[in-house]
Design a protein around this motif. Sequence first.
Motif, mmCIF file in Angstrom:
data_model
loop_
_atom_site.group_PDB
_atom_site.id
_atom_site.type_symbol
_atom_site.label_atom_id
_atom_site.label_comp_id
_atom_site.label_asym_id
_atom_site.label_seq_id
_atom_site.Cartn_x
_atom_site.Cartn_y
_atom_site.Cartn_z
ATOM 1 N N SER B 27 0.831 -1.209 0.000
ATOM 2 C CA SER B 27 0.000 0.000 0.000
ATOM 3 C C SER B 27 0.862 1.254 0.000
ATOM 4 O O SER B 27 0.502 2.263 -0.588
ATOM 5 C CB SER B 27 -0.932 -0.003 1.207
ATOM 6 N N ARG B 28 2.021 1.233 0.648
ATOM 7 C CA ARG B 28 2.800 2.470 0.774
ATOM 8 C C ARG B 28 3.704 2.741 -0.428
ATOM 9 O O ARG B 28 4.411 3.745 -0.453
ATOM 10 C CB ARG B 28 3.669 2.411 2.021
ATOM 11 N N LEU B 30 5.105 4.103 -3.737
ATOM 12 C CA LEU B 30 4.766 5.235 -4.598
ATOM 13 C C LEU B 30 4.641 4.762 -6.042
ATOM 14 O O LEU B 30 5.317 3.812 -6.459
ATOM 15 C CB LEU B 30 5.851 6.314 -4.499
ATOM 16 N N ASP B 33 8.049 4.600 -7.770
ATOM 17 C CA ASP B 33 8.866 3.414 -7.499
ATOM 18 C C ASP B 33 8.288 2.185 -8.195
ATOM 19 O O ASP B 33 9.020 1.308 -8.653
ATOM 20 C CB ASP B 33 8.949 3.155 -5.987
ATOM 21 N N GLU B 49 11.091 13.767 -4.367
ATOM 22 C CA GLU B 49 10.078 12.900 -3.742
ATOM 23 C C GLU B 49 9.152 13.648 -2.791
ATOM 24 O O GLU B 49 8.658 13.079 -1.819
ATOM 25 C CB GLU B 49 10.725 11.700 -3.037
ATOM 26 N N ARG B 66 2.400 14.341 -10.600
ATOM 27 C CA ARG B 66 3.614 13.888 -9.914
ATOM 28 C C ARG B 66 3.480 12.410 -9.550
ATOM 29 O O ARG B 66 2.610 12.056 -8.740
ATOM 30 C CB ARG B 66 3.802 14.667 -8.620
ATOM 31 N N CYS B 68 5.499 10.846 -7.714
ATOM 32 C CA CYS B 68 5.952 10.669 -6.327
ATOM 33 C C CYS B 68 4.879 11.057 -5.329
ATOM 34 O O CYS B 68 5.050 10.867 -4.131
ATOM 35 C CB CYS B 68 7.222 11.467 -6.057
ATOM 36 N N LEU B 69 3.773 11.652 -5.806
ATOM 37 C CA LEU B 69 2.694 12.046 -4.898
ATOM 38 C C LEU B 69 1.460 11.183 -5.138
ATOM 39 O O LEU B 69 0.332 11.626 -4.924
ATOM 40 C CB LEU B 69 2.338 13.527 -5.075
ATOM 41 N N MET B 70 1.691 9.980 -5.628
ATOM 42 C CA MET B 70 0.566 9.096 -5.891
ATOM 43 C C MET B 70 0.988 7.691 -5.472
ATOM 44 O O MET B 70 2.145 7.312 -5.652
ATOM 45 C CB MET B 70 0.267 9.147 -7.387
ATOM 46 N N LEU B 71 0.057 6.941 -4.910
ATOM 47 C CA LEU B 71 0.355 5.564 -4.533
ATOM 48 C C LEU B 71 0.162 4.661 -5.739
ATOM 49 O O LEU B 71 -0.722 4.894 -6.567
ATOM 50 C CB LEU B 71 -0.581 5.118 -3.410
ATOM 51 N N VAL B 73 -1.141 1.808 -5.723
ATOM 52 C CA VAL B 73 -2.476 1.198 -5.686
ATOM 53 C C VAL B 73 -3.558 2.144 -6.217
ATOM 54 O O VAL B 73 -4.611 1.705 -6.663
ATOM 55 C CB VAL B 73 -2.857 0.707 -4.265
ATOM 56 N N GLN B 74 -3.270 3.457 -6.197
ATOM 57 C CA GLN B 74 -4.245 4.401 -6.770
ATOM 58 C C GLN B 74 -4.249 4.363 -8.292
ATOM 59 O O GLN B 74 -5.153 4.916 -8.917
ATOM 60 C CB GLN B 74 -3.919 5.838 -6.333
ATOM 61 N N ARG B 78 -5.655 2.402 -14.342
ATOM 62 C CA ARG B 78 -5.516 3.682 -15.039
ATOM 63 C C ARG B 78 -4.495 3.594 -16.162
ATOM 64 O O ARG B 78 -3.712 2.673 -16.246
ATOM 65 C CB ARG B 78 -5.099 4.788 -14.064
#
Lengths: 273, 171
Positions: B27-28, B30, B33, B49, B66, B68-71, B73-74, B78
């Motif tokens: 879940s954590r 990014l 990554d 980051e 960005r 780096c500002l999105m997980l 899993v989100q 998409r």
Amino acid sequence: MKPAAFDYARPESRGEVLKLLADTGSDARVLAGGQSLMAVLNMRLAEPALVIDIGGVADLGYIEIRDDRLCIGANTRQAELLAWPELAEHAPLLARVMPWVGHFQTRNRGTVCGSITHADPSAELPLSLAVLGGEVVLERRHWRRGRRVVPAAEFFQGLLTTAREPDELLTEVRFPLARADHDYRFTEVAMRHGDFALVALAAVIGPDEIVLGAGGVADRPVVRRIPRDRDFDTELNIFAWSLGAESDAHASAAYRRQLVRELGHKLLTQATP
Amino acid sequence: MTRIAANTPCRVRLILNGKERVGQAESRMLLSDFIRHELGATGTHLGCEHGVCGACTVRVDGVASRACLMLAVQAEGRRIDTVEGLCDGDALGDLQAAFKRHHALQCGFCTAGILNSCAEFLDKTPEPSELDVRDMLSGHLCRCTGYTGIVAAVLEVAAQRRGAPPETSHV
Ligand code: FES
Ligand code: FES
């Protein structure tokens, strides 16, 4: 910089979000556009046990006019507000402010409500809400007292601190609609366009009174009412000193006060655009 | 409701540059990554980051964001477009070729992110002014070029795509 481990939930309804918040409280963080929260998580300024992603809750994304208020739901992105065709007509201050909110790459995902609930003292949206005298809607899971409307003056309580309780969700923000005999102005100085402001000033100029707000100086947006027959420069000097500016790596306190005086002078004396 | 426990890898499926790709993410993790380490698309770079430098900018459903500002899993389900998708077969795409002509990059660390912003920007703003281009670029940090070449490249591509004849005299 990577976030610490957390449980992740993506509820599909407002009720599910409120239940998760009721169960987890201060160990949970709400994720909408992520442009504030993800940076906080990456820097490990917060290590929540649960991240609640509200991106899947369909009825939280809207821009509506209701009873002389512009109402914006928690999932509405900053880019959507900026592109809203009626923005300049109904909320000329926001039309001036939105291009200063982050960069287009961050406005694409960042939400209006997210910036307000993050409550960075130099962010433009909290300042706009304070100057216009808007309000936020907070909801929690409760059989009777599930919903309250909090004015901006009470909502912003300090650096990244608001009146929101840990089990509450900010579902909506409401900006008063523009009045025809009022003029709305905004300006700021930042290290780079789109960065957080060193000083941001917003003004609502009415027939008898000016409402002037400053961001980036105190620990929250500060608003002062100035009758129009006063000497502006004296008032601006008093305002500048009242903000309790501090020096940091970006600017000295004296420079910030000077910005309040200089930008304020331009803002209040320039001809109506 | 989707729920993913901490420290538990789960499957993430997305469309990377038009191809469906699957990988494992906690879940954590990014999105940046995930793209680089799980999917091996290392064209996306990471500077800060925390959303400031713009190096990691990709397009999520066509919109510059960005990574780096999105997980990760989100990003499930998409469409993610990165710099790898900008080329034209084995050749450089028009934007990349213009960057090369105008010396719009030196070390190239910032370039992948900038190209993705430019791609969305030119789709939405076919006739940009220099000011529009500079405003769009304010979301990126480039420590090498001073931005002048980048602005020139973007304006040239905009003109080319509108059918203006190309300028010839690049040394
Ligand atoms: S690495 Fe994402 S903005 Fe810098
Ligand atoms: S080319 Fe080196 S940072 Fe932009």
